[in-house]
Enzyme design. Structure first.
Site, PDB file in Angstrom:
ATOM      1  N   SER A   7       0.842  -1.205   0.000  1.00 21.96           N
ATOM      2  CA  SER A   7       0.000   0.000   0.000  1.00 21.96           C
ATOM      3  C   SER A   7       0.873   1.249   0.000  1.00 21.96           C
ATOM      4  O   SER A   7       0.402   2.340  -0.322  1.00 21.96           O
ATOM      5  CB  SER A   7      -0.922   0.008   1.224  1.00 21.96           C
ATOM      6  OG  SER A   7      -0.173  -0.163   2.413  1.00 21.96           O
TER       7      SER A   7
ATOM      8  N   GLU B  39      -9.072  -9.555   4.349  1.00 22.05           N
ATOM      9  CA  GLU B  39      -9.416  -8.166   3.998  1.00 22.05           C
ATOM     10  C   GLU B  39     -10.775  -8.081   3.300  1.00 22.05           C
ATOM     11  O   GLU B  39     -11.105  -8.901   2.437  1.00 22.05           O
ATOM     12  CB  GLU B  39      -8.330  -7.592   3.068  1.00 22.05           C
ATOM     13  CG  GLU B  39      -8.647  -6.163   2.629  1.00 22.05           C
ATOM     14  CD  GLU B  39      -7.477  -5.429   1.994  1.00 22.05           C
ATOM     15  OE1 GLU B  39      -6.394  -6.012   1.846  1.00 22.05           O
ATOM     16  OE2 GLU B  39      -7.680  -4.243   1.635  1.00 22.05           O
TER      17      GLU B  39
HETATM   18  O1  KIV Z   1      -0.424  -3.412   1.632  1.00 20.49           O
HETATM   19  C1  KIV Z   1      -1.047  -3.337   2.697  1.00 20.49           C
HETATM   20  O2  KIV Z   1      -0.984  -2.346   3.435  1.00 20.49           O
HETATM   21  C2  KIV Z   1      -1.883  -4.471   3.072  1.00 20.49           C
HETATM   22  C3  KIV Z   1      -2.923  -4.223   4.100  1.00 20.49           C
HETATM   23  C4  KIV Z   1      -4.073  -3.550   3.460  1.00 20.49           C
HETATM   24  C5  KIV Z   1      -3.307  -5.453   4.814  1.00 20.49           C
HETATM   25  O3  KIV Z   1      -1.759  -5.516   2.517  1.00 20.49           O
END
Ligand code: KIV
Length: 263
Positions: free
Chosen positions: A45, A181
């Site tokens: 992310s 998720e």
């Molecule tokens: O990339 C990320 O931050 C994640 C979370 C949303 C669990 O995979």
């Protein structure tokens, strides 16, 4: 945090005190966040909130390694989960090669792989070769383009059964925990009850073994969009804006630097 959690202590939290996981992308925030979090996730992310891209797809292994190193340096006593980015685990050998790179070039404690039963053989290959794996089932951000958006899972009987199959397959493959998720809360509860390893939710209700949030979401710093499951624990964006505006004003009227900030 006084002592880094071990994999066995994380597993023992199944059905006990919920695990607190939060993303971290840099040393500065890792130091701060590690004071209250059990586990830090260097999530891909970061490609969105740190690198400003629309999704996580273009994150690279090199980029992830850079950020994992920063987080490990800032929070050496934290259990660090390193996300394997899109395209780096499309088959068993590539996955192992890239996970070894992650392990050799950083102090990550485990890698995270998106996918359920379809990724079980890859997870098994990693765990059998000394790489601890955190699974990730349900809504998979790396599939956003192929799925045509972020779709909540567990709405149909077929999806409910598939999620349970996924969790069981990921567990059987050797994952010591998994993230779930964007799943209807009642289904996430059933999934958590189906496996013996901790299931850490994000947008999956409270009846799981822990929660994870993206730090820039929960601190109110990321404003591009706010999913329903995000609780903003502070209005970080406003605080930053106000502070920087005050600094700019003070620079312009030569109030800063004052005597006390001058050699
Ligand atoms: O990339 C990320 O931050 C994640 C979370 C949303 C669990 O995979």
């Amino acid at each position: 945090m006084s002592k880094k959690l071990s994999i066995s202590s994380i597993k023992k939290r199944k059905g006990q005190e919920p695990l607190v996981m939060i993303t971290a992308y840099d040393a500065l925030f890792a130091t701060l966040l590690s004071e209250s979090a059990d586990m830090l996730l260097v999530g891909d992310s970061l490609n969105m909130s740190f690198a400003g891209k629309n999704d996580t797809i273009s994150a690279t292994l090199e980029q992830m390694i850079y950020h994992v190193n920063a987080v490990c340096a800032g929070a050496p006593k934290s259990f660090v989960v390193a996300d394997m980015p899109f395209g780096t685990y499309i088959d068993r050998e590539l996955a192992l090669q890239n996970a070894i790179k992650m392990f050799q070039q950083t102090q990550a404690d485990c890698v995270k792989i998106e996918g359920g039963a379809d990724k079980a053989s890859i997870i098994e290959h990693l765990t059998q070769n000394g790489i601890a794996v955190c699974g990730h089932i349900g809504l998979l951000p790396q599939s956003v383009r192929s799925e045509g958006g972020y779709k909540v899972k567990g709405k149909t009987e077929h999806e409910r059964k598939q999620l349970i199959k996924d969790a069981l397959a990921v567990e059987k493959a050797g994952a010591f925990c998994m993230v779930i998720e964007g799943v209807k809360a009642d289904v996430a509860k059933e999934v958590a009850e189906s496996v013996l390893v901790p299931v850490i939710g994000i947008g999956a209700g409270k009846d799981v073994d822990g929660q994870v949030l993206v730090f820039s979401d929960m601190l109110g710093l990321f404003e591009a969009f706010t999913p329903k499951f995000v609780k903003k624990y502070m209005d970080g964006a406003s605080l930053v804006r106000e502070a920087v505006a005050t600094y700019a004003d003070e620079v312009k009227i030569k109030e800063f630097p004052s005597e006390i900030h001058t050699y």
